[in-house]
Design a protein around this motif. Structure first.
Motif, short mmCIF file in Angstrom:
data_model
loop_
_atom_site.label_atom_id
_atom_site.label_comp_id
_atom_site.label_asym_id
_atom_site.label_seq_id
_atom_site.Cartn_x
_atom_site.Cartn_y
_atom_site.Cartn_z
N LYS A 143 0.76 -1.26 0.03
CA LYS A 143 0.17 -0.07 0.02
C LYS A 143 0.83 1.25 0.10
O LYS A 143 0.49 2.33 -0.59
N CYS A 144 1.98 1.12 0.72
CA CYS A 144 3.10 2.47 0.79
C CYS A 144 3.42 2.58 -0.95
O CYS A 144 3.79 3.68 -1.20
N ASP A 145 3.86 1.46 -1.50
CA ASP A 145 4.45 1.50 -2.75
C ASP A 145 4.07 0.60 -3.53
O ASP A 145 4.66 -0.58 -3.27
N GLN A 146 3.20 0.64 -4.34
CA GLN A 146 2.54 -0.74 -5.27
C GLN A 146 3.84 -1.25 -6.23
O GLN A 146 3.70 -2.65 -6.39
N ASN A 147 4.72 -0.47 -6.50
CA ASN A 147 5.84 -0.91 -7.15
C ASN A 147 6.83 -1.86 -6.59
O ASN A 147 7.68 -2.07 -7.18
N LEU A 148 6.73 -1.63 -5.09
CA LEU A 148 7.90 -2.44 -4.53
C LEU A 148 7.94 -3.85 -4.95
O LEU A 148 6.91 -4.60 -4.78
N THR A 149 9.30 -4.05 -4.96
CA THR A 149 9.54 -5.50 -5.30
C THR A 149 9.93 -6.28 -3.78
O THR A 149 10.84 -5.75 -3.03
N ILE A 150 9.22 -7.34 -3.74
CA ILE A 150 9.42 -7.98 -2.05
C ILE A 150 10.00 -9.43 -2.37
O ILE A 150 9.34 -10.21 -2.98
N ILE A 151 10.98 -10.01 -1.67
CA ILE A 151 11.45 -10.88 -1.83
C ILE A 151 11.24 -11.56 -0.27
O ILE A 151 12.08 -11.09 0.59
N LEU A 152 10.60 -12.85 -0.30
CA LEU A 152 10.56 -13.24 1.03
C LEU A 152 11.54 -14.13 1.38
O LEU A 152 12.00 -15.07 0.43
N VAL A 153 12.49 -14.22 2.23
CA VAL A 153 13.50 -14.86 2.62
C VAL A 153 13.09 -15.64 3.77
O VAL A 153 13.29 -15.30 4.85
N SER A 154 12.68 -16.95 3.68
CA SER A 154 12.44 -17.79 4.89
C SER A 154 12.61 -19.22 4.70
O SER A 154 12.39 -19.59 3.41
N ASN A 155 12.71 -19.96 5.77
CA ASN A 155 12.72 -21.44 5.52
C ASN A 155 11.53 -22.25 5.73
O ASN A 155 11.16 -23.63 5.49
N GLU A 156 10.64 -21.43 6.56
CA GLU A 156 9.39 -21.90 7.31
C GLU A 156 8.27 -21.42 6.57
O GLU A 156 7.44 -20.59 7.37
N VAL A 157 7.65 -21.84 5.26
CA VAL A 157 6.38 -21.16 4.83
C VAL A 157 5.61 -22.23 4.44
O VAL A 157 6.08 -22.97 3.57
N SER A 158 4.35 -22.41 4.85
CA SER A 158 3.58 -23.34 4.34
C SER A 158 2.92 -23.07 3.05
O SER A 158 2.90 -21.77 2.55
N LEU A 159 2.47 -23.82 2.26
CA LEU A 159 2.01 -23.78 0.73
C LEU A 159 0.78 -22.90 0.83
O LEU A 159 0.71 -21.85 0.06
N PRO A 160 -0.20 -22.83 1.68
CA PRO A 160 -1.13 -21.95 1.93
C PRO A 160 -0.70 -20.62 2.15
O PRO A 160 -1.39 -19.40 1.54
N LEU A 161 0.28 -20.31 2.96
CA LEU A 161 0.75 -18.96 3.24
C LEU A 161 1.44 -18.57 2.09
O LEU A 161 1.34 -17.38 1.66
N MET A 162 2.32 -19.37 1.41
CA MET A 162 3.00 -18.96 -0.10
C MET A 162 1.92 -18.28 -0.82
O MET A 162 2.24 -17.22 -1.52
N ARG A 163 0.78 -19.08 -1.25
CA ARG A 163 -0.27 -18.72 -2.16
C ARG A 163 -0.82 -17.28 -1.73
O ARG A 163 -1.05 -16.46 -2.49
N LYS A 164 -1.10 -17.14 -0.53
CA LYS A 164 -1.49 -15.77 0.20
C LYS A 164 -0.62 -14.74 -0.07
O LYS A 164 -0.81 -13.68 -0.66
N LEU A 165 0.57 -14.93 0.28
CA LEU A 165 1.61 -14.08 0.02
C LEU A 165 2.06 -13.49 -1.59
O LEU A 165 2.17 -12.68 -1.91
N ARG A 166 1.65 -14.63 -2.23
CA ARG A 166 1.82 -14.44 -3.81
C ARG A 166 0.64 -13.60 -4.29
O ARG A 166 0.85 -12.47 -5.10
#
Length: 133
Positions: A69-92
């Motif tokens: 919301k602060c910057d719609q063009n912002l590129t975010i790379i999530l760096v994590s070892n512990e993310v479930s598939l449903p959570l990944m879908r939501k973040l995508r």
């Protein structure tokens, strides 16, 4: 200069990633504070953010929508070892660019280096290809 913000509570991880990207020639900022992440984005000093899954008592699912919301063009790379598939879908759906494992081995560092390089190339491409009216 290309601004990269590393937002991670883990000091060793922040330092390791910062060293990697400073050597690669990026303008690197590191923080363990959500307030500093927002400041860097609002001041437009960061175009790409490396964000851990839990940060400053907030989860990535809480923080990603706020950052976008602060910057719609912002590129975010999530760096994590512990993310479930449903959570990944939501973040995508919320708009993360990529999910990378926390760098432990040299090949992990190469994966995240390539992801950041690709993120900045995409940003350059979107600036060069403005829609015609």
């Amino acid at each position: 200069m290309q601004g990269l913000l590393i937002a991670d509570e883990d000091l060793d991880s922040r330092k390791s990633m910062a060293d990697l990207f400073i050597e690669a020639g990026y303008n690197v900022m590191v923080t363990n504070s959500a307030a500093n992440v927002l400041y860097g984005i609002l001041k437009k000093t960061a175009q790409v953010v490396l964000l851990s899954s839990e940060f400053d008592e907030l989860t990535a699912t809480d923080l990603v929508p706020i950052l976008k919301k602060c910057d719609q063009n912002l590129t975010i790379i999530l760096v994590s070892n512990e993310v479930s598939l449903p959570l990944m879908r939501k973040l995508r759906k919320e708009g993360i660019f990529y999910h990378a494992l926390k760098p432990v081995k040299p090949e992990d560092r190469e994966e995240i280096r390539q992801a950041v390089e690709c993120a900045f190339e995409n940003l350059q491409g979107s600036k060069n290809h403005k829609p015609q009216s």
